[in-house]
Motif scaffolding. Structure first.
Motif, PDB file in Angstrom:
ATOM      1  N   ILE A 122      33.706 132.774  49.158  1.00  0.00           N
ATOM      2  CA  ILE A 122      33.371 131.690  50.092  1.00  0.00           C
ATOM      3  C   ILE A 122      34.418 130.581  50.004  1.00  0.00           C
ATOM      4  O   ILE A 122      35.111 130.293  50.971  1.00  0.00           O
ATOM      5  N   ALA A 123      34.533 129.954  48.837  1.00  0.00           N
ATOM      6  CA  ALA A 123      35.584 128.952  48.622  1.00  0.00           C
ATOM      7  C   ALA A 123      36.924 129.660  48.443  1.00  0.00           C
ATOM      8  O   ALA A 123      36.986 130.795  47.959  1.00  0.00           O
ATOM      9  N   ASP A 124      37.986 128.990  48.835  1.00  0.00           N
ATOM     10  CA  ASP A 124      39.335 129.540  48.662  1.00  0.00           C
ATOM     11  C   ASP A 124      39.900 129.213  47.285  1.00  0.00           C
ATOM     12  O   ASP A 124      40.787 129.905  46.792  1.00  0.00           O
ATOM     13  N   LEU A 125      39.372 128.162  46.678  1.00  0.00           N
ATOM     14  CA  LEU A 125      39.862 127.705  45.392  1.00  0.00           C
ATOM     15  C   LEU A 125      38.748 126.943  44.689  1.00  0.00           C
ATOM     16  O   LEU A 125      37.948 126.263  45.341  1.00  0.00           O
ATOM     17  N   ILE A 126      38.673 127.099  43.369  1.00  0.00           N
ATOM     18  CA  ILE A 126      37.746 126.331  42.545  1.00  0.00           C
ATOM     19  C   ILE A 126      38.547 125.287  41.785  1.00  0.00           C
ATOM     20  O   ILE A 126      39.646 125.560  41.299  1.00  0.00           O
ATOM     21  N   LEU A 127      37.997 124.080  41.683  1.00  0.00           N
ATOM     22  CA  LEU A 127      38.587 123.048  40.835  1.00  0.00           C
ATOM     23  C   LEU A 127      37.618 122.785  39.694  1.00  0.00           C
ATOM     24  O   LEU A 127      36.499 122.316  39.911  1.00  0.00           O
ATOM     25  N   PHE A 128      38.021 123.109  38.475  1.00  0.00           N
ATOM     26  CA  PHE A 128      37.206 122.817  37.305  1.00  0.00           C
ATOM     27  C   PHE A 128      37.561 121.420  36.802  1.00  0.00           C
ATOM     28  O   PHE A 128      38.695 121.161  36.395  1.00  0.00           O
ATOM     29  N   ASP A 129      36.582 120.527  36.827  1.00  0.00           N
ATOM     30  CA  ASP A 129      36.765 119.140  36.412  1.00  0.00           C
ATOM     31  C   ASP A 129      35.709 118.814  35.359  1.00  0.00           C
ATOM     32  O   ASP A 129      34.713 119.527  35.216  1.00  0.00           O
ATOM     33  N   ALA A 130      35.910 117.737  34.642  1.00  0.00           N
ATOM     34  CA  ALA A 130      34.950 117.333  33.617  1.00  0.00           C
ATOM     35  C   ALA A 130      33.688 116.783  34.259  1.00  0.00           C
ATOM     36  O   ALA A 130      33.741 116.014  35.226  1.00  0.00           O
ATOM     37  N   LEU A 145      38.348 112.117  31.829  1.00  0.00           N
ATOM     38  CA  LEU A 145      37.636 112.810  30.750  1.00  0.00           C
ATOM     39  C   LEU A 145      38.094 114.261  30.641  1.00  0.00           C
ATOM     40  O   LEU A 145      38.301 114.934  31.640  1.00  0.00           O
ATOM     41  N   ILE A 146      38.200 114.731  29.414  1.00  0.00           N
ATOM     42  CA  ILE A 146      38.547 116.128  29.149  1.00  0.00           C
ATOM     43  C   ILE A 146      37.278 116.883  28.774  1.00  0.00           C
ATOM     44  O   ILE A 146      36.441 116.363  28.029  1.00  0.00           O
ATOM     45  N   PHE A 147      37.124 118.094  29.295  1.00  0.00           N
ATOM     46  CA  PHE A 147      35.995 118.924  28.875  1.00  0.00           C
ATOM     47  C   PHE A 147      36.494 120.020  27.933  1.00  0.00           C
ATOM     48  O   PHE A 147      37.695 120.166  27.698  1.00  0.00           O
ATOM     49  N   ASP A 148      35.558 120.776  27.382  1.00  0.00           N
ATOM     50  CA  ASP A 148      35.902 121.863  26.461  1.00  0.00           C
ATOM     51  C   ASP A 148      36.526 123.004  27.256  1.00  0.00           C
ATOM     52  O   ASP A 148      35.834 123.757  27.931  1.00  0.00           O
ATOM     53  N   TRP A 149      37.834 123.143  27.156  1.00  0.00           N
ATOM     54  CA  TRP A 149      38.530 124.160  27.944  1.00  0.00           C
ATOM     55  C   TRP A 149      38.055 125.577  27.631  1.00  0.00           C
ATOM     56  O   TRP A 149      38.139 126.464  28.474  1.00  0.00           O
ATOM     57  N   MET A 150      37.545 125.803  26.440  1.00  0.00           N
ATOM     58  CA  MET A 150      37.070 127.139  26.074  1.00  0.00           C
ATOM     59  C   MET A 150      35.884 127.576  26.934  1.00  0.00           C
ATOM     60  O   MET A 150      35.596 128.761  27.046  1.00  0.00           O
ATOM     61  N   ALA A 151      35.190 126.610  27.538  1.00  0.00           N
ATOM     62  CA  ALA A 151      34.061 126.945  28.416  1.00  0.00           C
ATOM     63  C   ALA A 151      34.498 127.814  29.584  1.00  0.00           C
ATOM     64  O   ALA A 151      33.708 128.599  30.128  1.00  0.00           O
ATOM     65  N   LEU A 152      35.761 127.709  29.982  1.00  0.00           N
ATOM     66  CA  LEU A 152      36.234 128.471  31.137  1.00  0.00           C
ATOM     67  C   LEU A 152      36.309 129.962  30.863  1.00  0.00           C
ATOM     68  O   LEU A 152      36.377 130.765  31.801  1.00  0.00           O
ATOM     69  N   LYS A 153      36.261 130.359  29.601  1.00  0.00           N
ATOM     70  CA  LYS A 153      36.270 131.794  29.282  1.00  0.00           C
ATOM     71  C   LYS A 153      35.028 132.486  29.826  1.00  0.00           C
ATOM     72  O   LYS A 153      35.006 133.700  30.002  1.00  0.00           O
TER      73      LYS A 153
END
Length: 213
Positions: A122-130, A145-153
């Motif tokens: 549906i979306a062409d791109l996802i933006l992962f933000d805090a 703000l920085i989030f836990d990048w490991m969550a993206l796994k």
């Protein structure tokens, strides 16, 4: 590596981002934000965006009237939906304007990252933000703000994604290394104060991101 500088308000900032090698110029149309501009102001800014650099219009749960005003003034390449827009709303906007749509997902943990999978196809791109804190004065994004990048796994979707959230010239290379991001975005990381872009910080961020490839 795609690099987006978001929340640009001046011709100087637009030209600095484009000249430094940024692939995306972000314009903010969310009035509570100190980075917000009007569609009329956007029309002047996009006149200074060179061919090959994509214009991204950031909105938060915008109604059709605002989207139409932005479209008429700036003809963005991408609408960035940074609110609670549903997959159906993403479909509606894509169908109405025939333009790419980026859906922002606010992340604090793995479950948040997985929620992006609802937008696959549906979306062409996802933006992962805090994910912002619950303080009522915090914005949906751009809080530095920085989030836990490991969550993206945990994300198993097929939609390409861009990484945001507290990125600046000092940490973007590490963020790319940890996450494998192919696209990165900053707003506050290129500013001296909220809404006040520093051309030197813009150049430093783009350079650090491109060198991290």
């Amino acid at each position: 590596m795609d690099v987006k500088i978001c929340g640009l308000k001046t011709r100087e900032a637009v030209e600095a981002a484009a000249a430094s090698g940024a692939s995306h110029i972000g314009l903010n149309f969310f009035p509570p934000s100190p980075r917000s501009i009007t569609p009329e102001a956007a029309a002047d800014l996009v006149a200074h965006v060179p061919d090959g650099v994509k214009v991204v219009a950031l909105v938060v749960d915008a109604d059709d009237a605002l989207l139409q005003a932005i479209w008429d003034a700036a003809h963005p390449d991408i609408f960035q939906l940074h609110g609670t827009e549903s997959p159906d709303r993403v479909r509606e906007i894509k169908a109405r304007f025939g333009v790419s749509v980026m859906k922002a997902i606010r992340v604090a943990d793995a479950a948040d990252a997985r929620s992006a999978e609802a937008y696959d196809g549906i979306a062409d791109l996802i933006l992962f933000d805090a994910k912002p804190p619950k303080d009522k004065d915090k914005l949906p994004g751009g809080n530095g703000l920085i989030f836990d990048w490991m969550a993206l796994k945990a994300y198993k979707g097929t939609t390409p994604w861009m990484l945001a959230g507290g990125l600046d010239a000092s940490n973007v290379a590490e963020a790319i290394r940890v996450t494998g991001a192919k696209a990165v975005d900053t707003a506050s990381g290129a500013e001296d104060a909220q809404g006040e872009k520093n051309p030197d910080r813009i150049r430093a961020f783009v350079s650090a991101a491109l060198q991290a490839q």
